[in-house]
Scaffold this active site. Structure first.
Site, mmCIF file in Angstrom:
data_model
loop_
_atom_site.group_PDB
_atom_site.id
_atom_site.type_symbol
_atom_site.label_atom_id
_atom_site.label_comp_id
_atom_site.label_asym_id
_atom_site.label_seq_id
_atom_site.Cartn_x
_atom_site.Cartn_y
_atom_site.Cartn_z
ATOM 1 N N ASP A 110 0.819 -1.210 0.000
ATOM 2 C CA ASP A 110 0.000 0.000 0.000
ATOM 3 C C ASP A 110 0.856 1.263 0.000
ATOM 4 O O ASP A 110 0.407 2.316 -0.453
ATOM 5 C CB ASP A 110 -0.911 0.019 1.237
ATOM 6 C CG ASP A 110 -1.844 -1.188 1.278
ATOM 7 O OD1 ASP A 110 -1.818 -1.994 0.329
ATOM 8 O OD2 ASP A 110 -2.589 -1.323 2.263
ATOM 9 N N ASP A 196 -2.277 5.981 -2.815
ATOM 10 C CA ASP A 196 -1.671 4.823 -2.170
ATOM 11 C C ASP A 196 -0.980 4.019 -3.267
ATOM 12 O O ASP A 196 -1.498 3.936 -4.404
ATOM 13 C CB ASP A 196 -2.748 3.933 -1.519
ATOM 14 C CG ASP A 196 -3.203 4.444 -0.150
ATOM 15 O OD1 ASP A 196 -2.822 5.558 0.247
ATOM 16 O OD2 ASP A 196 -3.963 3.705 0.512
ATOM 17 N N HIS A 247 -7.348 0.236 -3.774
ATOM 18 C CA HIS A 247 -6.289 -0.699 -4.153
ATOM 19 C C HIS A 247 -6.780 -1.628 -5.270
ATOM 20 O O HIS A 247 -7.817 -2.271 -5.143
ATOM 21 C CB HIS A 247 -5.768 -1.489 -2.948
ATOM 22 C CG HIS A 247 -5.336 -0.556 -1.846
ATOM 23 N ND1 HIS A 247 -5.316 -0.913 -0.534
ATOM 24 C CD2 HIS A 247 -4.914 0.741 -1.874
ATOM 25 C CE1 HIS A 247 -4.906 0.114 0.211
ATOM 26 N NE2 HIS A 247 -4.663 1.124 -0.592
ATOM 27 N N ASP A 249 -5.542 -4.401 -6.500
ATOM 28 C CA ASP A 249 -5.095 -5.796 -6.591
ATOM 29 C C ASP A 249 -6.112 -6.849 -6.138
ATOM 30 O O ASP A 249 -5.759 -8.021 -5.972
ATOM 31 C CB ASP A 249 -3.734 -5.980 -5.898
ATOM 32 C CG ASP A 249 -3.718 -5.461 -4.467
ATOM 33 O OD1 ASP A 249 -4.766 -4.987 -3.979
ATOM 34 O OD2 ASP A 249 -2.644 -5.534 -3.838
ATOM 35 N N CYS A 355 -0.968 -7.814 -1.322
ATOM 36 C CA CYS A 355 -0.937 -6.649 -0.422
ATOM 37 C C CYS A 355 0.199 -6.752 0.589
ATOM 38 O O CYS A 355 0.810 -5.747 0.937
ATOM 39 C CB CYS A 355 -2.226 -6.560 0.380
ATOM 40 S SG CYS A 355 -3.719 -6.741 -0.560
#
Ligand code: ARG
Length: 379
Positions: A110, A196, A247, A249, A355
């Protein structure tokens, strides 16, 4: 030294891995409620979310699984590094805000990103994560001292003052969210540069950036202005059915040249699939996760789609959560050797396998996988 491989070198999400940082749950705390985050207990929205340090039992369970991932990576010849110890229970006070405790160092993804031979520390978007680069600084200095080719950039820190956030966002009824879903306005406004690192995905010359609750348009603009002169192309991407995007992913996961895993609940905005289809990339929907959202761990703020948060060891080897059988089978059908590893106890710390890692060195160079592209750089 100039003839050896650069110490920091990672251009995409899949080339043969050499060195990676795996997060740690040591001293982890519950994420505090703040303008950029409204944590809640799953299935118990009216019970107050805990504050302060997580229990020793919960930390030990997560650390065991992080150690299991470390052992697996090492058995594959990968060098694994770990963050430094940090006191996350300490409050943070800057001229612009105060927050009662910090979060954890479980998700280096992150905060930190390797773009070729450059390490970038993201601005971050939440107060409790303002100083989250600190557990990685010793490593960054090591990489920076070890090789004159290592570039190191810290993105501008936003104020994180009240004025940076749009607190009403959290109160919007779903209907209003649906109406606004094409304007991509979330809990941060557009006044300051905010991103991020985990909103980015690396495909050689081409970098995807998701506009989200944690990355705004000014942040994407900063990335374009920083990366385009270095020969990168930065592509904003949007997933309009994700009402709480944060995020990329668990939504859009490249696994090798020409192949991206997609989330059936979160289709790409119409038109944005063009660059992939024009360049013969396949977008393949993953199967439904084994757990439903309701069955995810009570303190976990992420969705069931942590299932697709896989980590590539190479273009043919992928690490997948141990219980995600349907995804494992699909990956095997796609020609991958799949390495299952238990990871559910890490979920409440913000993520899964991708992550919880930050790749520092992979084999390979910067390639252009999108020869057929209509790209307009800023300048
Ligand atoms: N917002 C994502 C989801 O709930 C989780 C993303 C986790 N990724 C990360 N790098 N921490 O589907």
């Amino acid at each position: 030294m100039q003839h050896s491989a650069p110490v920091v070198n990672s251009w995409n999400e899949w080339d043969q891995l050499q060195e990676i940082v795996v997060g740690s749950a040591d001293n982890a705390c519950f994420e505090p409620t703040e303008p950029g985050s409204r944590p809640s207990i799953r299935n118990h929205p009216d019970t107050p979310f805990p504050t302060g340090p997580k229990s020793k039992e919960a930390i030990d369970l997560a650390n065991e699984e992080l150690a299991g991932l470390t052992r697996l990576l090492e058995s594959q010849g990968v060098t694994v590094r770990r963050p430094e110890t940090h006191d996350f229970s300490a409050p943070v006070r800057t001229p612009d805000f105060e927050v009662e405790n910090q979060y954890c160092a479980v998700c280096p993804r992150d905060v930190m990103i390797t773009l070729g031979n450059e390490i970038i520390e993201a601005t971050m978007s939440r107060r409790a994560r303002y100083f989250e680069y600190q557990p990685y600084r010793k490593l960054v200095y090591e990489y920076w001292n070890a090789d004159p080719r290592t570039q190191w950039t810290t993105a501008p820190k936003p104020s994180m003052s009240d004025g940076m956030y749009r607190e009403e966002f959290w109160e919007w009824p779903l209907e209003q969210r649906h109406e606004r879903m094409h304007s991509f306005e979330f809990c941060i406004n557009q006044d300051e540069v905010v991103f991020d690192a985990a909103d980015m995905s690396r495909l050689g010359r081409d970098i995807l950036v998701q506009e989200s609750m944690t990355t705004n348009r000014a942040g994407i603009h900063w990335l374009k202005r920083h990366l385009e002169p270095k020969g990168f192309r930065v592509h904003p991407v949007h997933f309009p059915l994700d009402f709480f995007p944060s995020h990329i992913d668990c939504t859009f996961v490249p696994l090798r040249p020409g192949l991206i895993l997609t989330n059936p609940d979160r289709p790409l905005r119409e038109g944005e699939e063009k660059m992939f289809l024009d360049n013969d990339w396949r977008l393949v929907e993953v199967p439904q996760p084994v757990l439903t959202n309701e069955e995810m761990p009570p303190y976990c703020q992420s969705s069931k789609w942590l299932s697709m948060n896989v980590l590539s060891i190479s273009p043919t080897k992928v690490i997948c959560e141990a219980q995600e059988k349907p995804l494992q089978d699909m990956l095997a059908d796609l020609g991958f050797e799949v390495f299952p590893v238990p990871f559910r106890n890490v979920f409440e710390y913000g993520g899964s396998l991708h992550c919880a890692t930050w790749d520092v060195r992979r084999d390979g160079q910067r390639e252009d996988y999108f020869g057929n592209l209509d790209y307009r750089p800023l300048a």
